[in-house]
Every structure is written in C-alpha cells, then in structure tokens.
Design an enzyme around this catalytic site. Structure first.
Site, PDB file in Angstrom:
ATOM      1  CG  HIS A   1      87.637  38.815  52.819  1.00  0.00           C
ATOM      2  ND1 HIS A   1      86.944  37.651  53.421  1.00  0.00           N
ATOM      3  CD2 HIS A   1      86.500  39.579  52.395  1.00  0.00           C
ATOM      4  CE1 HIS A   1      85.698  37.674  53.085  1.00  0.00           C
ATOM      5  NE2 HIS A   1      85.434  38.703  52.567  1.00  0.00           N
TER       6      HIS A   1
ATOM      7  CG  LEU B   1      76.855  49.175  57.055  1.00  0.00           C
ATOM      8  CD1 LEU B   1      75.799  50.181  57.065  1.00  0.00           C
ATOM      9  CD2 LEU B   1      78.271  49.594  56.763  1.00  0.00           C
ATOM     10  CB  SER B   2      79.670  45.075  62.043  1.00  0.00           C
ATOM     11  OG  SER B   2      80.677  45.061  61.292  1.00  0.00           O
ATOM     12  CB  SER B   3      73.680  44.376  61.894  1.00  0.00           C
ATOM     13  OG  SER B   3      73.553  43.369  61.037  1.00  0.00           O
ATOM     14  CB  SER B   4      75.393  39.834  62.923  1.00  0.00           C
ATOM     15  OG  SER B   4      76.657  38.800  63.707  1.00  0.00           O
TER      16      SER B   4
ATOM     17  CG  ASP C   1      83.022  42.930  61.144  1.00  0.00           C
ATOM     18  OD1 ASP C   1      83.912  43.404  60.665  1.00  0.00           O
ATOM     19  OD2 ASP C   1      82.377  42.099  60.504  1.00  0.00           O
TER      20      ASP C   1
HETATM   21  C1  GLA Z   1      83.082  40.412  57.458  1.00  0.00           C
HETATM   22  C2  GLA Z   1      83.987  39.568  58.895  1.00  0.00           C
HETATM   23  C3  GLA Z   1      85.221  40.415  59.144  1.00  0.00           C
HETATM   24  C4  GLA Z   1      86.223  40.507  57.793  1.00  0.00           C
HETATM   25  C5  GLA Z   1      85.145  41.432  56.751  1.00  0.00           C
HETATM   26  C6  GLA Z   1      85.993  41.346  55.508  1.00  0.00           C
HETATM   27  O1  GLA Z   1      82.785  41.796  57.915  1.00  0.00           O
HETATM   28  O2  GLA Z   1      82.996  39.581  59.899  1.00  0.00           O
HETATM   29  O3  GLA Z   1      85.945  39.650  60.087  1.00  0.00           O
HETATM   30  O4  GLA Z   1      86.911  39.535  57.374  1.00  0.00           O
HETATM   31  O5  GLA Z   1      84.013  40.632  56.699  1.00  0.00           O
HETATM   32  O6  GLA Z   1      87.149  42.223  55.586  1.00  0.00           O
END
Ligand code: GLA
Length: 345
Positions: free
Chosen positions: A20, A107-110, A154
């Site tokens: 964050h 884990l950033s799927s989107s 991400d």
């Molecule tokens: C999500 C957001 C990121 C980042 C994290 C927390 O993954 O997409 O931009 O803020 O939360 O670190």
C-alpha cells in the site's frame, strides 16, 4: 473483419515487501510468479466484446459501450475498451483467457489480464508502445473503468518483471532495477483460503484514509515523512496509523533490497516480519486467520513471513531455507487445512 488472432501472456506476481505504498510515494519489491495467464485476442469489426475463460463455463458477451457491472469479464472489457480508445483495434474483440492465477488471491490476476490484452492489441496494431506505457494504461483501466484506486505496482510487475528475480520499483518515477533472489532460500507463496476483491470497497477506504493524512501533512508522499513527526502529530486516528505504516514500510523495503543484495536472509526476514506487524496494527489490512498463518510460518522455521497484496485475504509470502521447505510446508498446511501452496520463486 480480420480473423487474425494475436496472443500475449502475463505472469501473476507476489509482492515481497512494500504494501500500500505504491500510491504513497514508496519503493516496492514485487516478483513475477511462474503461474500466469495467456490470452488470444481476435479483433472484430462490430462493437461486441466476447470473453471466454477456463475459470468460467459461460462466454460473456458485452459491448464497447458498457460500463463495469461487477461481472467477472469487467477487466477484459475495460482492457478492450482502452485498446479501442488508444486506436490499437478498430472495434470490439473476442478474448479467450487461459489462466492459472487464482482470482481474489492478491496475485494480480486482473492486472495480468488487462496487461496481456493490451499487449495483444499492441501486436495487432504493430504499435511502438513500451511495456511501461502498457502498465500505465492498464492502471488507468483499473482506476477509471473498474473503479479501483490502485497504485502502479501490479501492472509494472506483470508487464516488466523478469521471472525468478525481484523488481525494485520506484513508484514515483517508475524507474526499476532487477534484484536477484537468494540461492539457498525459497520465496514461498501460500494462499490463506480467504478470498477478497479489490472492488469490495476496503482497498478504496484505506486509500481514502491515506489521502486524509496527505492533506493534513500537505504532501503527496507519505513515505518521505519522518515516522517520529507522524507519531508526535495530532492527526486523528486511524489516519495517523495509516501514515505511520507508509513512512515505516518504505525504509523496510530499502532494508530488504540491501539484505537481498548482501545475502543477509536474517535481515530480509526481519523486514518482512516487521512489515506484517505494521500491516496488522497500523494499516489494519490483515485478518486474525492470516496473522495466525504468518505467525506459524515463522514459528515453524521461516526466516520471515507476511501478508502480501491488497489485504483482507489472499496470500502470505515467506522466505524459508530450500532444504527445509518441504517439511516446513507440510507442518504449516497441517496446522492450517484451509491454506494451500501456490508456488515458490
Ligand atoms: C493491490 C493494488 C496495488 C497495491 C497493493 C498493495 O495489489 O493493485 O496497487 O496497492 O494492493 O500493496
């Protein structure tokens, strides 16, 4: 109508440390995972966008004129709309997704889906757009179309990270460098069994609290503040705690980068453990079940462990000696039957 198909891939990512703070002026340290997704994009002459995905039985049929509706196909629709607005495709598109990234796991799927679609559209046009520019456009899809006020971590990680290494990313300038991961220690990702969505409002609420702290201190960069000044200020809670997390997390990222460079695993682990405590107590983005998983990960022998991603569910990341990894994992999953191994970097 072209019936040519353009393909692109993007990995999932895990954030080693720096949570964050990618929208608060900080450094972050994500790494690409071996799980990821591949997409095929076939441009269409009309304004229809269809999305099929191995995770869903139905084929979604949308149009370029629709707004986000909370449907699973929203990120794909937003990406196709952006590709269209950028002139990369002249109409809608048929999108086929094959993913091994669990959704709602942090884990950033989107981000991977949006980046992969934009990269495929870039190939369709033969356009000269950098991977960094793709990341910036992908973030705009999340911010403007999905309504998620996320930072840039991400999208940069899934667009640019080199597999098997970490990316030290300055989120203000977008400059980045590769940091090698330890040889004798694994970075292990474990799903807590609790899923969450960034669109559920809690991410946005935390971002809003950081904005209040920014306004109080008259800065856009909470990470540059001195923690002692924050602690001594009369800013109300929870805003003071949110600012304190940012101002302490940023130096922890710098410590973790130094620790990786010098092979000091104890220092890396200490930074990760302190990061988790700050996320739990100051940023209040953890859950008791995740705190227990992190605590047991360390008790059972990890050098460090922490929640990773947006919070309120998803995964933990731990650093553990490779020769202990199997026994450690068995013991941890035995204590936490809802948790599951995702992968190791
Ligand atoms: C999500 C957001 C990121 C980042 C994290 C927390 O993954 O997409 O931009 O803020 O939360 O670190």
């Amino acid at each position: 109508m072209s019936d040519e198909t353009f393909s692109a891939a993007a990995p999932g990512r895990v954030n080693l440390i720096g949570e964050h703070i990618d929208y608060n002026g900080g450094m972050v340290l994500p790494a690409a995972l071996s799980i990821g997704l591949q997409i095929d994009l076939t441009p269409r002459a009309d304004r229809v966008v269809t999305v099929s995905a191995n995770d869903y039985d139905e084929i979604a049929s949308r149009t370029l004129d629709e707004t986000a509706s909370g449907h699973w196909s929203d990120p794909a629709l937003g990406a196709v709309q952006r590709a269209h607005a950028l002139g990369l495709i002249s109409g809608g598109a048929d999108i086929a997704v094959r993913s091994t990234i669990p959704q709602g796991s942090g884990l950033s799927s989107s981000a991977a889906l949006i980046v992969a679609i934009l990269k495929a559209a870039r190939s369709a046009k033969g356009a000269d757009i950098s991977d960094t520019h793709i990341a910036v456009e992908a973030r705009a899809v999340e911010n403007e179309f999905m309504g998620v006020p996320c930072g840039i971590m991400d999208q940069m990680a899934v667009s640019l990270a080199t597999p098997g290494t970490a990316m030290a990313l300055n989120t203000k300038t977008l400059t980045h460098s590769i940091v090698d991961l330890p040889k004798d220690h694994a970075i292990v990702v474990i799903h807590s069994g609790l899923t969450r969505k960034l669109t559920d409002g809690r991410y946005g609420a935390l971002k809003g609290e950081c904005d209040t702290a920014k306004a109080y201190f008259g800065t856009d960069d909470l990470c540059a503040l001195d923690p002692a000044d924050i602690a001594a200020s009369d800013l109300d809670q929870p805003y003071r705690k949110r600012a304190l997390h940012c101002a302490t997390e940023h130096p922890r990222v710098l410590d973790a980068i130094d620790a990786l460079k010098s092979g000091d695993i104890a220092a890396l682990g200490a930074a990760m453990n302190a990061s988790h405590a700050s996320m739990r107590d100051d940023f209040e983005m953890s859950l008791p079940a995740i705190d227990a998983l992190v605590a047991d990960a360390v008790t059972l022998g990890a050098d460090g462990a922490r929640l990773t991603g947006g919070g309120f569910g998803g995964c933990i990341v731990a650093v553990v000696a490779k020769d202990q990894q199997h026994a450690w994992l068995d013991a941890l999953l035995n204590r936490h039957p809802k948790a599951r191994f995702i992968g190791a970097v």
